[in-house]
Design a protein around this motif. Structure first.
Motif, PDB file in Angstrom:
ATOM      1  N   ASN A   1       3.339 -52.126  27.069  1.00 55.02           N
ATOM      2  CA  ASN A   1       2.947 -51.796  25.109  1.00 55.02           C
ATOM      3  C   ASN A   1       4.106 -51.915  24.676  1.00 55.02           C
ATOM      4  OD1 ASN A   1       2.020 -51.048  22.886  1.00 55.02           O
ATOM      5  ND2 ASN A   1       3.354 -49.519  22.835  1.00 55.02           N
TER       6      ASN A   1
ATOM      7  N   THR B   1       5.849 -46.220  19.099  1.00 54.38           N
ATOM      8  CA  THR B   1       5.874 -46.152  20.023  1.00 54.38           C
ATOM      9  C   THR B   1       5.823 -44.913  20.577  1.00 54.38           C
ATOM     10  OG1 THR B   1       6.171 -48.416  20.060  1.00 54.38           O
ATOM     11  CG2 THR B   1       7.237 -47.022  22.202  1.00 54.38           C
ATOM     12  N   ARG B   2       6.635 -44.014  20.301  1.00 60.46           N
ATOM     13  CA  ARG B   2       6.599 -42.568  20.679  1.00 60.46           C
ATOM     14  C   ARG B   2       5.716 -41.435  20.903  1.00 60.46           C
ATOM     15  NH1 ARG B   2      12.176 -40.221  17.288  1.00 60.46           N
ATOM     16  NH2 ARG B   2      12.978 -41.964  17.392  1.00 60.46           N
ATOM     17  N   SER B   3       4.450 -41.788  20.196  1.00 60.73           N
ATOM     18  CA  SER B   3       3.496 -41.591  20.547  1.00 60.73           C
ATOM     19  C   SER B   3       2.146 -41.842  21.412  1.00 60.73           C
ATOM     20  CB  SER B   3       2.513 -40.706  19.695  1.00 60.73           C
ATOM     21  OG  SER B   3       1.919 -41.918  18.598  1.00 60.73           O
ATOM     22  N   HIS B   4       2.706 -43.197  22.018  1.00 58.53           N
ATOM     23  CA  HIS B   4       1.961 -44.427  22.942  1.00 58.53           C
ATOM     24  C   HIS B   4       2.090 -43.420  24.542  1.00 58.53           C
ATOM     25  CE1 HIS B   4       0.616 -47.369  25.152  1.00 58.53           C
ATOM     26  NE2 HIS B   4      -0.360 -47.694  24.165  1.00 58.53           N
ATOM     27  N   GLU B   5       1.108 -43.550  25.236  1.00 60.49           N
ATOM     28  CA  GLU B   5       0.882 -42.968  26.640  1.00 60.49           C
ATOM     29  C   GLU B   5       1.650 -43.401  27.109  1.00 60.49           C
ATOM     30  OE1 GLU B   5       0.064 -40.356  29.115  1.00 60.49           O
ATOM     31  OE2 GLU B   5      -0.541 -40.666  27.470  1.00 60.49           O
ATOM     32  N   ASP B   6       2.588 -45.189  27.121  1.00 61.97           N
ATOM     33  CA  ASP B   6       3.083 -45.528  27.753  1.00 61.97           C
ATOM     34  C   ASP B   6       5.135 -45.432  28.177  1.00 61.97           C
ATOM     35  OD1 ASP B   6       1.725 -47.239  29.495  1.00 61.97           O
ATOM     36  OD2 ASP B   6       2.391 -48.833  28.008  1.00 61.97           O
ATOM     37  N   CYS B   7       5.282 -44.819  26.463  1.00 67.30           N
ATOM     38  CA  CYS B   7       6.228 -43.752  26.623  1.00 67.30           C
ATOM     39  C   CYS B   7       6.317 -42.403  26.679  1.00 67.30           C
ATOM     40  CB  CYS B   7       6.520 -44.058  24.705  1.00 67.30           C
ATOM     41  SG  CYS B   7       7.968 -43.143  24.470  1.00 67.30           S
ATOM     42  N   LYS B   8       5.273 -41.908  26.903  1.00 67.41           N
ATOM     43  CA  LYS B   8       5.298 -40.568  27.644  1.00 67.41           C
ATOM     44  C   LYS B   8       5.663 -40.316  28.931  1.00 67.41           C
ATOM     45  CE  LYS B   8       2.221 -38.745  23.779  1.00 67.41           C
ATOM     46  NZ  LYS B   8       0.706 -37.611  23.611  1.00 67.41           N
ATOM     47  N   ARG B   9       5.028 -41.173  29.619  1.00 65.42           N
ATOM     48  CA  ARG B   9       4.752 -41.292  30.971  1.00 65.42           C
ATOM     49  C   ARG B   9       6.532 -42.369  31.230  1.00 65.42           C
ATOM     50  NH1 ARG B   9       1.378 -45.971  33.838  1.00 65.42           N
ATOM     51  NH2 ARG B   9       2.740 -44.941  34.931  1.00 65.42           N
TER      52      ARG B   9
ATOM     53  N   TRP C   1       5.061 -49.671  37.064  1.00 62.83           N
ATOM     54  CA  TRP C   1       4.213 -49.914  35.769  1.00 62.83           C
ATOM     55  C   TRP C   1       2.777 -51.267  36.649  1.00 62.83           C
ATOM     56  CZ3 TRP C   1       4.269 -47.071  31.402  1.00 62.83           C
ATOM     57  CH2 TRP C   1       5.716 -46.191  31.177  1.00 62.83           C
TER      58      TRP C   1
END
Length: 259
Positions: free
Chosen positions: A207, A238-246, A259
């Motif tokens: 992402n 982007t901050r709420s995207h799962e990739d960012c959280k991980r 990744w």
């Protein structure tokens, strides 16, 4: 779709699209453009593909338009030529806007439409022996489609020099002008490009790559304040995207994330 003028392979999340007309120096014709569009669309939709490598089989990367193809175009009317031009236009645009990173692996000359393909790729690695250029004006043609991308990429001044003179430049000059990413020796270019592609697959979030590529492609069209607002909105989303959280969780926990 079965391919006659290109090959398509996927391994380790890397799709390799190879121009496969070595006897014609991988020159473009209508059928090849259609096949390239199909291959990029296939790679773009595939969950098994994260990065795409574009290369050529044989001594040349791509010598531009096929001579027989050019002769055929002489017989076309305006509407037929417009439809044909739009096919190449769509290919360039699809590569430029594709959600996935496209790398050009250039192991021979890239001329006219062939250099156009290099121009629209995200990254390009070229052997020192390769020459690059847009020679259309020398045969009474015009480098119309690539101009839209080239001016954005290297600026008006350098674009005028290349497009109006139709000269060919060495890979080192192309790298200095910002046309290509890097010059890599022929003996190591395959390994080098593969390493870049693998690193993109394993060390960057899909992402993040997609959104960053989209931002690069649109920011020049916006006034600076609108561009910053657009960037801020993307940042927030982007901050709420799962990739960012991980990614942030792994960073805080000092974990190596693949990744």
């Amino acid at each position: 779709m079965a391919f006659s003028f290109i090959t398509y392979e996927v391994a380790s999340r890397i799709a390799t699209i190879t121009l496969n007309r070595p006897e014609k120096r991988n020159a473009l014709n209508g059928e090849m453009v259609v096949e390239l569009r199909a291959a990029f669309q296939q790679a773009g939709k595939s969950e098994d593909v994260k990065v795409i490598v574009l290369k050529g089989n044989g001594e040349a990367f791509c010598a531009g338009a096929d001579l027989a193809y050019l002769q055929q175009l002489q017989q076309n009317n305006y509407e037929e030529n417009l439809a044909d031009s739009r096919e190449l236009m769509q290919l360039f645009l699809e590569i430029y806007e594709l959600d996935k990173i496209v790398i050009a692996q250039v192991e021979g000359h890239a001329i006219a439409g062939g250099c156009g393909l290099v121009t629209v790729c995200d990254l390009s690695y070229v052997v020192p022996e390769a020459l690059l250029g847009y020679t259309e004006v020398k045969i009474g043609f015009v480098p119309a489609l690539v101009t839209v991308f080239l001016v954005r990429k290297i600026g008006e001044g350098r674009s005028r020099d290349l497009l109006l003179t139709g000269k060919l430049i060495a890979a080192e000059k192309a790298a200095k002008d910002g046309l290509i990413t890097e010059v890599v020796p022929a003996a190591s270019i395959s390994e080098y490009v593969n390493k870049i592609a693998i690193n993109l697959c394993t060390e960057a979030a899909a992402n993040s790559l997609k959104v960053t590529k989209q931002l690069i492609g649109t920011v020049l069209d916006l006034p600076i304040k609108e561009g910053l607002e657009h960037a801020a909105a993307l940042n927030a989303a982007t901050r709420s995207h799962e990739d960012c959280k991980r990614g942030i969780a792994a960073f805080l926990n000092k974990e190596k994330l693949k990744w």
